[in-house]
Write a protein that holds these residues in place. Sequence first.
Motif, PDB file in Angstrom:
ATOM      1  N   ASP A  75      -9.413 -13.805  -5.531  1.00 24.93           N
ATOM      2  CA  ASP A  75      -8.303 -13.744  -4.587  1.00 24.93           C
ATOM      3  C   ASP A  75      -7.152 -14.550  -5.182  1.00 24.93           C
ATOM      4  OD1 ASP A  75      -7.445 -13.118  -1.666  1.00 24.93           O
ATOM      5  OD2 ASP A  75      -6.933 -15.222  -1.960  1.00 24.93           O
ATOM      6  N   LEU A  76      -5.942 -14.008  -5.105  1.00 23.11           N
ATOM      7  CA  LEU A  76      -4.796 -14.699  -5.708  1.00 23.11           C
ATOM      8  C   LEU A  76      -4.441 -15.999  -5.002  1.00 23.11           C
ATOM      9  CD1 LEU A  76      -2.045 -12.170  -6.830  1.00 23.11           C
ATOM     10  CD2 LEU A  76      -3.577 -13.549  -8.217  1.00 23.11           C
ATOM     11  N   SER A  77      -4.662 -16.077  -3.702  1.00 22.04           N
ATOM     12  CA  SER A  77      -4.273 -17.262  -2.928  1.00 22.04           C
ATOM     13  C   SER A  77      -5.324 -18.356  -3.079  1.00 22.04           C
ATOM     14  CB  SER A  77      -4.130 -16.907  -1.446  1.00 22.04           C
ATOM     15  OG  SER A  77      -3.163 -15.914  -1.274  1.00 22.04           O
ATOM     16  N   GLN A  78      -5.031 -19.314  -3.934  1.00 24.50           N
ATOM     17  CA  GLN A  78      -5.949 -20.423  -4.175  1.00 24.50           C
ATOM     18  C   GLN A  78      -5.197 -21.745  -4.069  1.00 24.50           C
ATOM     19  OE1 GLN A  78      -9.269 -20.031  -4.634  1.00 24.50           O
ATOM     20  NE2 GLN A  78      -8.830 -17.866  -4.294  1.00 24.50           N
ATOM     21  N   PRO A  79      -5.836 -22.758  -3.473  1.00 23.32           N
ATOM     22  CA  PRO A  79      -5.194 -24.075  -3.433  1.00 23.32           C
ATOM     23  C   PRO A  79      -5.232 -24.733  -4.814  1.00 23.32           C
ATOM     24  CG  PRO A  79      -7.371 -24.180  -2.429  1.00 23.32           C
ATOM     25  CD  PRO A  79      -7.118 -22.743  -2.780  1.00 23.32           C
ATOM     26  N   ARG A  80      -4.365 -25.612  -5.062  1.00 27.96           N
ATOM     27  CA  ARG A  80      -4.261 -26.402  -6.297  1.00 27.96           C
ATOM     28  C   ARG A  80      -4.051 -25.562  -7.547  1.00 27.96           C
ATOM     29  NH1 ARG A  80      -8.876 -30.772  -5.859  1.00 27.96           N
ATOM     30  NH2 ARG A  80      -9.620 -29.599  -4.108  1.00 27.96           N
TER      31      ARG A  80
END
Length: 163
Positions: A75-80
């Motif tokens: 998934d493209l939405s990743q934290p950090r």
Amino acid sequence: MPNSSRSHDLASCRQIEVLVVQSNPADTLLTVEAFHAAGLTTGLSCVTEGEDALSYVAREGKYAHVPTPDLIFLDLSQPRVSGLEVLKVIKSTPELMHIPIVVAAGSDDPKFVRAVYALNGNCFIRKPGELNEFVRFIESCYEFWSRVVTLCPQPLKKAKRAV
């Protein structure tokens, strides 16, 4: 194709090691259930951050003894560490660049699509909004990567030298 035939076909797919990189717990659960419905009964691992994904594929720290994935569902939405950075690192690392990466996003913004392909992502998909569509997508994805495609063989383990 009737459901029973499709289920039988999916059951004949070879088991592969899949790493799911997904920061949203609800989406992770949905993805895992969809892979199970598709016939992936073993070899499914999940991490919730891009940073963990990089440690996993590098087999560092708590991931030192995990198998190298045959497929990464990112998934493209990743934290950090962003999904694009994860993709860039994996596809620029000679020992890892053979791993196919399916990139999923909630939007098909042309800017992101171009960025994924420029970084050698194997495919980009916009996550379907409907549950049935999402399950069908995962089934198709699993069938393609486990049955149609010839994946790169896992590297041979190096024999330990006698002391």
